[in-house]
Design a protein around this motif. Sequence first.
Motif, PDB file in Angstrom:
ATOM      1  N   LYS A 192       0.924  14.588 103.667  1.00 52.76           N
ATOM      2  CA  LYS A 192       0.649  13.380 102.886  1.00 52.76           C
ATOM      3  C   LYS A 192      -0.702  13.404 102.180  1.00 52.76           C
ATOM      4  N   HIS A 193      -1.379  14.538 102.187  1.00 55.16           N
ATOM      5  CA  HIS A 193      -2.729  14.551 101.610  1.00 55.16           C
ATOM      6  C   HIS A 193      -2.745  14.406 100.092  1.00 55.16           C
ATOM      7  N   MET A 194      -1.599  14.375  99.469  1.00 53.05           N
ATOM      8  CA  MET A 194      -1.531  14.171  98.014  1.00 53.05           C
ATOM      9  C   MET A 194      -0.975  12.794  97.660  1.00 53.05           C
ATOM     10  N   TRP A 195      -1.007  11.874  98.627  1.00 50.26           N
ATOM     11  CA  TRP A 195      -0.506  10.538  98.357  1.00 50.26           C
ATOM     12  C   TRP A 195      -1.272   9.942  97.182  1.00 50.26           C
ATOM     13  N   GLY A 196      -0.548   9.304  96.318  1.00 53.86           N
ATOM     14  CA  GLY A 196      -1.106   8.804  95.068  1.00 53.86           C
ATOM     15  C   GLY A 196      -0.606   9.669  93.919  1.00 53.86           C
ATOM     16  N   SER A 197      -0.601  10.986  94.137  1.00 53.35           N
ATOM     17  CA  SER A 197       0.033  11.904  93.179  1.00 53.35           C
ATOM     18  C   SER A 197       1.501  12.086  93.533  1.00 53.35           C
ATOM     19  N   THR A 198       1.839  11.747  94.759  1.00 47.30           N
ATOM     20  CA  THR A 198       3.228  11.795  95.224  1.00 47.30           C
ATOM     21  C   THR A 198       3.549  10.456  95.882  1.00 47.30           C
ATOM     22  N   TRP A 199       4.807  10.260  96.201  1.00 47.23           N
ATOM     23  CA  TRP A 199       5.239   9.012  96.845  1.00 47.23           C
ATOM     24  C   TRP A 199       5.256   9.116  98.362  1.00 47.23           C
ATOM     25  N   ALA A 200       4.851  10.241  98.915  1.00 47.58           N
ATOM     26  CA  ALA A 200       4.886  10.448 100.366  1.00 47.58           C
ATOM     27  C   ALA A 200       3.802   9.599 101.037  1.00 47.58           C
ATOM     28  N   MET A 201       4.195   8.455 101.601  1.00 51.02           N
ATOM     29  CA  MET A 201       3.256   7.515 102.225  1.00 51.02           C
ATOM     30  C   MET A 201       2.721   8.051 103.553  1.00 51.02           C
TER      31      MET A 201
END
Length: 167
Positions: A116-125
């Motif tokens: 999830k370290h790319m949350w914001g660029s991805t939808w993975a909360m």
Amino acid sequence: MQKDAWKNDRAYRDIVDDLLQQPAVQELANYTQHHHSDRLTHSIMVSYWSYRLGLRLGLNATALARAGILHDLFYYDWRDTKFELGTHAFIHPRVSLRNAEKITSLSEMEKDIILKHMWGSTWAMPHYWESLLLNLVDDETAVMDFFNPVLDSFKALKTLHWINRES
């Protein structure tokens, strides 16, 4: 915080030294990250700053330290390599998790932090506060990796200006 402060932090080193000794992790030094940094240095900075903040906030600093080292454990130049299944922001956390699982056992929290370290660029909360914290530290580190050389140039110009003024 000094760039090399982590080297003298015995508690932090006790948590991450086994990972840092892995050839798979050392290999990250051969890849440019955000134009002015290598991926290993970036990962250590994300790990250590997340660890220190985690201690202050009463979070799982061990998970933050270990997942921080492993969050970008991939071996391609993200500027050149393109994927049919999605963007680099979507793909590389999954690649990093798969690579991390090859070299160490991971807790569910560590897995979530990496994924999830790319949350914001991805939808993975993120499922944990630790995942959100590392995400924010990673973003801040990326910005600083990119802009530090520019800021250093301005500081040098300012110093030169003062030297010339005093002459």
